[in-house]
Design a protein around this motif. Structure first.
Motif, mmCIF file in Angstrom:
data_model
loop_
_atom_site.group_PDB
_atom_site.id
_atom_site.type_symbol
_atom_site.label_atom_id
_atom_site.label_comp_id
_atom_site.label_asym_id
_atom_site.label_seq_id
_atom_site.Cartn_x
_atom_site.Cartn_y
_atom_site.Cartn_z
ATOM 1 N N ASP A 72 45.997 -16.021 49.033
ATOM 2 C CA ASP A 72 45.462 -15.624 47.508
ATOM 3 C C ASP A 72 46.305 -16.465 46.068
ATOM 4 O O ASP A 72 46.866 -16.264 46.119
ATOM 5 C CB ASP A 72 45.328 -14.571 47.300
ATOM 6 N N ILE A 73 44.907 -16.851 45.440
ATOM 7 C CA ILE A 73 45.816 -17.422 44.129
ATOM 8 C C ILE A 73 45.028 -16.967 42.825
ATOM 9 O O ILE A 73 43.276 -16.943 42.830
ATOM 10 C CB ILE A 73 45.255 -18.311 44.392
ATOM 11 N N ASP A 74 45.017 -16.854 41.473
ATOM 12 C CA ASP A 74 44.673 -16.412 40.658
ATOM 13 C C ASP A 74 45.466 -16.893 39.765
ATOM 14 O O ASP A 74 46.992 -17.376 40.254
ATOM 15 C CB ASP A 74 44.157 -15.059 40.635
ATOM 16 N N LEU A 75 44.981 -16.690 38.878
ATOM 17 C CA LEU A 75 45.625 -17.865 37.011
ATOM 18 C C LEU A 75 45.587 -16.860 35.107
ATOM 19 O O LEU A 75 44.551 -16.078 35.765
ATOM 20 C CB LEU A 75 45.014 -18.754 37.106
ATOM 21 N N GLU A 76 46.749 -16.841 35.775
ATOM 22 C CA GLU A 76 46.280 -15.618 33.679
ATOM 23 C C GLU A 76 47.061 -17.454 32.759
ATOM 24 O O GLU A 76 47.932 -18.072 32.705
ATOM 25 C CB GLU A 76 48.004 -15.396 34.148
ATOM 26 N N GLY A 77 46.719 -17.117 31.435
ATOM 27 C CA GLY A 77 47.021 -17.641 30.672
ATOM 28 C C GLY A 77 46.971 -16.140 29.533
ATOM 29 O O GLY A 77 47.056 -15.602 29.209
ATOM 30 N N PRO A 78 47.263 -17.441 28.219
ATOM 31 C CA PRO A 78 47.495 -16.314 26.805
ATOM 32 C C PRO A 78 46.042 -15.610 26.248
ATOM 33 O O PRO A 78 45.356 -15.731 27.087
ATOM 34 C CB PRO A 78 47.559 -17.751 25.638
ATOM 35 N N ALA A 79 46.517 -14.619 25.857
ATOM 36 C CA ALA A 79 45.676 -13.706 25.135
ATOM 37 C C ALA A 79 44.897 -12.991 26.266
ATOM 38 O O ALA A 79 43.006 -12.798 26.230
ATOM 39 C CB ALA A 79 44.508 -14.393 24.305
ATOM 40 N N ASP A 112 41.830 -18.745 21.558
ATOM 41 C CA ASP A 112 43.414 -18.407 22.066
ATOM 42 C C ASP A 112 43.927 -18.993 23.193
ATOM 43 O O ASP A 112 45.148 -18.397 23.789
ATOM 44 C CB ASP A 112 43.960 -17.055 21.185
ATOM 45 N N VAL A 113 42.705 -18.848 24.382
ATOM 46 C CA VAL A 113 43.373 -18.724 26.072
ATOM 47 C C VAL A 113 43.952 -20.312 26.242
ATOM 48 O O VAL A 113 44.490 -20.016 26.642
ATOM 49 C CB VAL A 113 42.458 -18.453 27.025
ATOM 50 N N ALA A 114 43.907 -21.200 24.843
ATOM 51 C CA ALA A 114 44.224 -22.167 25.213
ATOM 52 C C ALA A 114 45.764 -22.752 25.321
ATOM 53 O O ALA A 114 46.655 -21.747 24.476
ATOM 54 C CB ALA A 114 43.864 -23.588 24.798
ATOM 55 N N GLY A 115 46.579 -22.988 26.304
ATOM 56 C CA GLY A 115 48.227 -23.089 26.219
ATOM 57 C C GLY A 115 48.245 -23.253 27.657
ATOM 58 O O GLY A 115 47.595 -23.678 29.006
ATOM 59 N N THR A 116 49.753 -22.243 27.662
ATOM 60 C CA THR A 116 50.097 -22.764 29.309
ATOM 61 C C THR A 116 49.195 -21.337 30.377
ATOM 62 O O THR A 116 49.705 -20.671 29.554
ATOM 63 C CB THR A 116 51.849 -22.615 28.649
ATOM 64 N N TRP A 117 49.434 -21.515 31.017
ATOM 65 C CA TRP A 117 49.277 -21.026 31.932
ATOM 66 C C TRP A 117 50.177 -21.495 33.441
ATOM 67 O O TRP A 117 50.394 -22.031 33.832
ATOM 68 C CB TRP A 117 46.947 -21.963 32.164
ATOM 69 N N TYR A 118 49.814 -19.883 34.411
ATOM 70 C CA TYR A 118 50.720 -19.654 35.062
ATOM 71 C C TYR A 118 49.801 -19.015 36.266
ATOM 72 O O TYR A 118 48.775 -19.022 36.492
ATOM 73 C CB TYR A 118 51.501 -18.431 35.376
ATOM 74 N N VAL A 119 50.225 -20.093 37.825
ATOM 75 C CA VAL A 119 49.272 -19.520 39.191
ATOM 76 C C VAL A 119 50.502 -18.208 39.376
ATOM 77 O O VAL A 119 51.521 -18.348 39.604
ATOM 78 C CB VAL A 119 49.461 -20.600 40.274
ATOM 79 N N ASN A 120 49.522 -17.397 39.822
ATOM 80 C CA ASN A 120 49.819 -16.018 40.277
ATOM 81 C C ASN A 120 49.610 -15.936 42.513
ATOM 82 O O ASN A 120 48.290 -16.165 42.602
ATOM 83 C CB ASN A 120 49.077 -14.696 40.498
ATOM 84 N N VAL A 121 50.871 -16.464 43.852
ATOM 85 C CA VAL A 121 50.209 -16.547 44.491
ATOM 86 C C VAL A 121 50.571 -15.310 45.181
ATOM 87 O O VAL A 121 51.685 -15.030 45.635
ATOM 88 C CB VAL A 121 51.576 -17.768 45.583
ATOM 89 N N TRP A 122 50.025 -15.302 46.711
ATOM 90 C CA TRP A 122 50.240 -13.629 47.541
ATOM 91 C C TRP A 122 50.127 -14.918 48.965
ATOM 92 O O TRP A 122 49.083 -15.243 48.978
ATOM 93 C CB TRP A 122 48.844 -13.053 47.268
ATOM 94 N N VAL A 123 50.857 -14.885 49.933
ATOM 95 C CA VAL A 123 51.063 -15.903 51.632
ATOM 96 C C VAL A 123 50.920 -14.625 52.194
ATOM 97 O O VAL A 123 52.329 -13.683 52.241
ATOM 98 C CB VAL A 123 52.421 -16.233 51.090
ATOM 99 N N ASP A 124 50.159 -14.137 53.236
ATOM 100 C CA ASP A 124 50.339 -13.925 54.502
ATOM 101 C C ASP A 124 50.890 -14.468 55.464
ATOM 102 O O ASP A 124 49.995 -15.657 55.934
ATOM 103 C CB ASP A 124 48.860 -13.318 54.778
#
Length: 247
Positions: A72-79, A112-124
């Motif tokens: 499972d993959i989702d993305l998080e960013g600023p603001a 405000d969401v422009a900038g550095t984003w991160y990838v969150n990962v869950w592996v089964d």
């Protein structure tokens, strides 16, 4: 997929994901499951303008001695920016999530969401092992930019002054227009006729409307351009070269 920027929605969405994580454990693993590679948009920044829909993928590779069941993959960013995938397909130990961003649907009033984003990962894994990691990868989510240049007069006598103007602008997701990017250093570069390498001559800054203006002395025929190195929220961009014939 939809971009989520409100505190309530983002926290709620992440809370649903967190249901699968053991208590008091935002990052963790069980067994020998490991995340080995994360690739966003083929290694390129994700750049979004004012109208065109942007599609990109995030590929995650993991390993476990029993094999990988799913990722499972989702993305998080600023603001409180948040992106969930349209779909995720797996092949062997690699799963690829597809994302779509429509600026007029997903990004209104969201500069405000422009900038550095991160990838969150869950592996089964197939044997029940798992690995969950916040910020398993990083990338830049950026506002598209444009850069212009005009060198004048053309032609010009050798030893005379050339005035080089231009404008640096970037996408504004408040009104879906391009606005000047203020107080930014931009390199003025020169390429001699027949040459292969651009040389930086000056580095003026944009004014309060994103405009640039500086002067140089005419010496030989060649091309002038403005080159912007980019920031976390805005990609690098070069103007086209403007040729000046020196008599």
């Amino acid at each position: 997929m939809r971009m989520r920027t409100s505190v309530t929605v983002a926290v709620g969405a992440l809370g649903l994901l967190a249901l699968a994580v053991p208590a008091a454990q935002a990052n963790g693993s069980y067994g020998d499951t490991a995340i080995t590679k994360v690739s966003v948009n083929g290694g390129k920044n994700v750049v979004v303008g004012t109208s065109l829909v942007k599609k990109f993928t995030v590929a995650v590779t993991a390993k476990d001695n029993s094999g990988i069941k799913g990722i499972d993959i989702d993305l998080e960013g600023p603001a409180f920016g948040y992106l969930s995938p349209d779909s995720t397909k797996c092949s062997g130990s690699t799963c690829t999530a597809s994302f779509t961003v429509d600026p007029k649907v997903d990004l209104p009033y969201s500069n405000d969401v422009a900038g550095t984003w991160y990838v969150n990962v869950w592996v089964d894994a197939k044997d029940g092992d798992y690995n969950w990691k916040d910020k398993a990868g990083t990338f830049k989510f950026q506002r598209a930019a444009s850069q212009t240049v005009n060198a004048a007069p053309e032609p010009v006598k050798k030893g005379k002054t050339i005035t080089v103007t231009g404008k640096l602008a970037r996408a504004n997701w408040d009104d879906f227009k391009y606005h000047g990017y203020t107080n930014q250093p931009v390199k003025l570069q020169f390429l001699k006729k027949g040459g292969k390498t651009w040389t930086t001559v000056k580095t003026p800054k944009t004014n309060s409307t994103g405009n640039l203006k500086t002067t140089v002395t005419a010496t030989v025929d060649g091309y002038w351009r403005y080159s912007f190195a980019g920031t976390a929220s805005t990609p690098a961009v070069n103007s086209t070269g403007d040729f000046v014939d020196v008599k």
